[in-house]
Design a protein around this motif. Structure first.
Motif, mmCIF file in Angstrom:
data_model
loop_
_atom_site.group_PDB
_atom_site.id
_atom_site.type_symbol
_atom_site.label_atom_id
_atom_site.label_comp_id
_atom_site.label_asym_id
_atom_site.label_seq_id
_atom_site.Cartn_x
_atom_site.Cartn_y
_atom_site.Cartn_z
ATOM 1 N N ILE A 80 0.845 -1.199 0.000
ATOM 2 C CA ILE A 80 0.000 0.000 0.000
ATOM 3 C C ILE A 80 0.874 1.241 0.000
ATOM 4 C CG2 ILE A 80 -1.686 1.326 1.338
ATOM 5 C CD1 ILE A 80 -2.732 -1.403 2.388
ATOM 6 N N ALA A 81 1.906 1.256 0.841
ATOM 7 C CA ALA A 81 2.813 2.408 0.912
ATOM 8 C C ALA A 81 3.479 2.672 -0.427
ATOM 9 C CB ALA A 81 3.869 2.173 1.991
ATOM 10 N N GLY A 82 3.774 1.606 -1.167
ATOM 11 C CA GLY A 82 4.451 1.749 -2.452
ATOM 12 C C GLY A 82 3.523 1.835 -3.641
ATOM 13 N N GLY A 83 2.216 1.836 -3.407
ATOM 14 C CA GLY A 83 1.260 1.988 -4.490
ATOM 15 C C GLY A 83 1.031 0.746 -5.324
ATOM 16 N N ALA A 84 1.467 -0.431 -4.850
ATOM 17 C CA ALA A 84 1.276 -1.667 -5.606
ATOM 18 C C ALA A 84 0.013 -2.409 -5.189
ATOM 19 C CB ALA A 84 2.483 -2.588 -5.435
ATOM 20 N N TYR A 85 -0.657 -1.921 -4.158
ATOM 21 C CA TYR A 85 -1.918 -2.500 -3.701
ATOM 22 C C TYR A 85 -2.906 -1.355 -3.536
ATOM 23 C CZ TYR A 85 -5.246 -5.380 -1.156
ATOM 24 O OH TYR A 85 -6.370 -6.059 -0.792
ATOM 25 N N PRO A 86 -4.169 -1.526 -3.965
ATOM 26 C CA PRO A 86 -5.134 -0.427 -3.855
ATOM 27 C C PRO A 86 -5.262 0.080 -2.424
ATOM 28 C CG PRO A 86 -6.032 -2.236 -5.169
ATOM 29 C CD PRO A 86 -4.754 -2.736 -4.581
ATOM 30 N N HIS A 87 -5.235 1.395 -2.248
ATOM 31 C CA HIS A 87 -5.290 1.988 -0.910
ATOM 32 C C HIS A 87 -6.684 1.795 -0.327
ATOM 33 C CE1 HIS A 87 -4.691 4.549 2.469
ATOM 34 N NE2 HIS A 87 -3.601 5.114 2.006
ATOM 35 N N PRO A 88 -6.821 1.044 0.762
ATOM 36 C CA PRO A 88 -8.159 0.760 1.300
ATOM 37 C C PRO A 88 -8.950 2.006 1.677
ATOM 38 C CG PRO A 88 -6.548 -0.751 2.226
ATOM 39 C CD PRO A 88 -5.774 0.293 1.487
ATOM 40 N N LEU A 89 -8.282 3.025 2.235
ATOM 41 C CA LEU A 89 -9.013 4.240 2.625
ATOM 42 C C LEU A 89 -9.562 4.966 1.406
ATOM 43 C CD1 LEU A 89 -6.746 5.714 5.460
ATOM 44 C CD2 LEU A 89 -8.749 4.232 5.696
ATOM 45 N N LYS A 90 -8.822 4.935 0.309
ATOM 46 C CA LYS A 90 -9.277 5.604 -0.914
ATOM 47 C C LYS A 90 -10.437 4.846 -1.553
ATOM 48 C CE LYS A 90 -5.716 8.178 -0.130
ATOM 49 N NZ LYS A 90 -5.898 9.383 0.701
ATOM 50 N N GLU A 91 -10.554 3.555 -1.243
ATOM 51 C CA GLU A 91 -11.639 2.742 -1.797
ATOM 52 C C GLU A 91 -12.862 2.690 -0.885
ATOM 53 O OE1 GLU A 91 -10.134 -1.118 -3.060
ATOM 54 O OE2 GLU A 91 -10.009 -0.200 -5.044
ATOM 55 N N GLY A 92 -12.780 3.327 0.284
ATOM 56 C CA GLY A 92 -13.949 3.395 1.141
ATOM 57 C C GLY A 92 -13.820 2.761 2.512
ATOM 58 N N ALA A 93 -12.720 2.080 2.809
ATOM 59 C CA ALA A 93 -12.539 1.529 4.148
ATOM 60 C C ALA A 93 -12.533 2.667 5.162
ATOM 61 C CB ALA A 93 -11.241 0.737 4.232
ATOM 62 N N HIS A 94 -13.101 2.422 6.319
ATOM 63 C CA HIS A 94 -13.170 3.459 7.340
ATOM 64 C C HIS A 94 -11.894 3.530 8.169
ATOM 65 C CE1 HIS A 94 -17.414 2.324 6.472
ATOM 66 N NE2 HIS A 94 -17.516 3.634 6.398
ATOM 67 N N ILE A 95 -11.192 2.401 8.279
ATOM 68 C CA ILE A 95 -9.988 2.387 9.111
ATOM 69 C C ILE A 95 -9.082 1.240 8.688
ATOM 70 C CG2 ILE A 95 -10.934 0.892 10.939
ATOM 71 C CD1 ILE A 95 -9.621 3.101 12.875
ATOM 72 N N ILE A 96 -7.772 1.448 8.795
ATOM 73 C CA ILE A 96 -6.764 0.411 8.547
ATOM 74 C C ILE A 96 -6.086 0.096 9.865
ATOM 75 C CG2 ILE A 96 -4.532 -0.086 7.473
ATOM 76 C CD1 ILE A 96 -5.359 1.711 5.150
ATOM 77 N N THR A 97 -5.953 -1.181 10.167
ATOM 78 C CA THR A 97 -5.111 -1.620 11.277
ATOM 79 C C THR A 97 -4.048 -2.553 10.713
ATOM 80 O OG1 THR A 97 -6.568 -3.501 11.799
ATOM 81 C CG2 THR A 97 -6.987 -1.417 12.938
#
Length: 416
Positions: free
Chosen positions: A209-226
């Motif tokens: 996610i940090a490197g942009g190789a996986y879709p960013h969950p927050l940008k796709e609608g997730a409310h929180i990442i742990t």
């Protein structure tokens, strides 16, 4: 101070030295492990481990202890570094592990009897709610996310229907067996209809996610990442919480301190800020290399006639490769005897019930390239089939891994 090393310390040192010497000659494909770069590792400050930096709520300046004038700044630096690399409004680095980060959200947002929907063992779920439910103090209702075995991913249609019918308080996505991105948006949309929360456990893909190789969950609608911070992110062991939701973040703060974590182990914070800076500098290239290497290894294993899961879907979009095996524990031990380290795990019955999980994140950091994938695959296949002596395979493994000392996509100690 004694003039000679006492026997107990000699034994401790000998065991540590033996472990490092052993692991340095193995082919480590454990998908949940990684190594810090020399630059990040030297940023761990053991002297800070003697100090207390407790703070209330979400304000690192609201310290309980005196003597924290510089430690407050360090907490702010780690927080700001994480917010920058993950492009989010809020970050909390106090959780001591990904597990602690995950249960903090559940404890902040759920009441006794609330329903949580999460992945179970066959989907690689970390089972945060189920583990918490084992304590009599936390009587939650927990159901399993439905899996589509053919795509080895979440069954979107069945999950959306479940959400609308049962209205779980929290849905937890994320897996220890990631092959392809989980479908965040349709599930988040269904949860938004009544105020449910989509929690994304990014422990295995945080670096991607940090490197942009996986879709960013927050940008796709997730409310929180742990997440944990030591797998693909390659930082010190610990946990992190990331969100853009200020109201939700404010509720989670009191669940972390003082409910779960008081002293949050300050010695790791400089390294956490350092690895965030490393990802900002090298993240795009490094994350892309991890995925490229995983696909190359999967294709090479397929060419060796090993039963690679997801071959008809492009093998993988993450750091992980899965090889199907109904005798996964025995096969894992066979590879370990040849100094090839993998993890036996379960799969849905439709996919054979078991597999070996491989991850390329650590060997990528050490210098592994797609051109070396056939050689690695041949060693794995030889151990898998048992058609070469184990000591001969081990010798070839040691010779191969000795080449990987480039430390790509990192700063060196000398240049820092």
């Amino acid at each position: 101070m004694p003039s000679s090393i006492p026997p107990p310390l000699q034994s401790i040192n000998a065991l540590c030295d033996a472990h490092h010497a052993y692991r340095d000659r193995t082919l480590n494909l454990i998908a949940s492990e990684n190594v810090m770069s020399p630059w990040v590792e030297q940023s761990i400050d053991l002297g800070l481990g003697h100090r207390y930096g407790d703070y209330k709520g979400t304000d690192p300046a609201a310290r309980k202890y005196t003597g924290n004038r510089h430690l407050s700044e360090l907490d702010l630096l780690a927080r700001d570094s994480l917010q920058e690399v993950f492009q989010c409004r809020h970050a909390d680095a106090r959780p001591l592990s990904g597990h602690v980060a995950g249960i903090a959200v559940i404890m902040a947002c759920c009441k006794p009897g609330d329903l949580v929907l999460e992945l179970d063992f066959p989907g690689g779920g970390h089972r945060l709610a189920r583990k918490l439910r084992e304590a009599p103090l936390c009587p939650l209702e927990v159901e399993s996310l439905p899996i589509d075995a053919e795509s080895y991913n979440i069954d979107v249609e069945r999950t959306v229907a479940f959400i609308r019918e049962r209205q779980p308080r929290i849905v937890i996505l994320g897996s220890s067996l990631f092959l392809f991105p989980h479908p965040v948006k349709p599930l988040a949309d269904a949860l938004n209809e009544y105020g449910g929360i989509l929690q994304f456990d990014a422990s295995h893909v945080l670096g991607l996610i940090a490197g942009g190789a996986y879709p960013h969950p927050l940008k796709e609608g997730a409310h929180i990442i742990t997440s944990s911070t030591h797998k693909t992110f390659a930082g010190p062991q610990g946990g992190v919480i990331l969100t853009d939701d200020s109201e939700l973040f404010g509720r989670i703060g009191p669940a972390i301190y003082p409910a779960i974590v008081t002293n949050h182990h300050l010695h790791r914070l400089p390294a956490l800020a350092a690895v965030a800076a490393e990802w900002k500098a090298f993240g795009h290239d490094h994350a892309a290399a991890v995925v490229t290497n995983a696909r190359a290894l999967a294709a090479a294993l397929d060419a060796e006639k090993l039963p690679v899961i997801g071959a008809d879907l492009g093998y993988t979009s993450t750091h992980t490769v899965l090889i199907g095996s109904a005798e996964a524990p025995a096969m894992g031990k066979r590879l370990e005897d040849a100094d090839i380290l993998v993890t036996p795990v379960g799969l849905p019955d439709e996919l054979g019930g078991g597999c070996l999980r491989l991850g390329v994140q650590e060997i990528t950091r050490r210098g592994f390239t797609p051109e070396q994938a056939p050689a690695v695959a041949k060693l794995i296949a030889a151990a898998w089939h048992g058609d070469r002596p184990v000591d001969q395979i081990s010798s070839d493994v040691a010779a191969l891994v000795a080449q990987w000392q480039d430390w790509k996509y990192t700063w060196s100690v000398a240049s820092s």
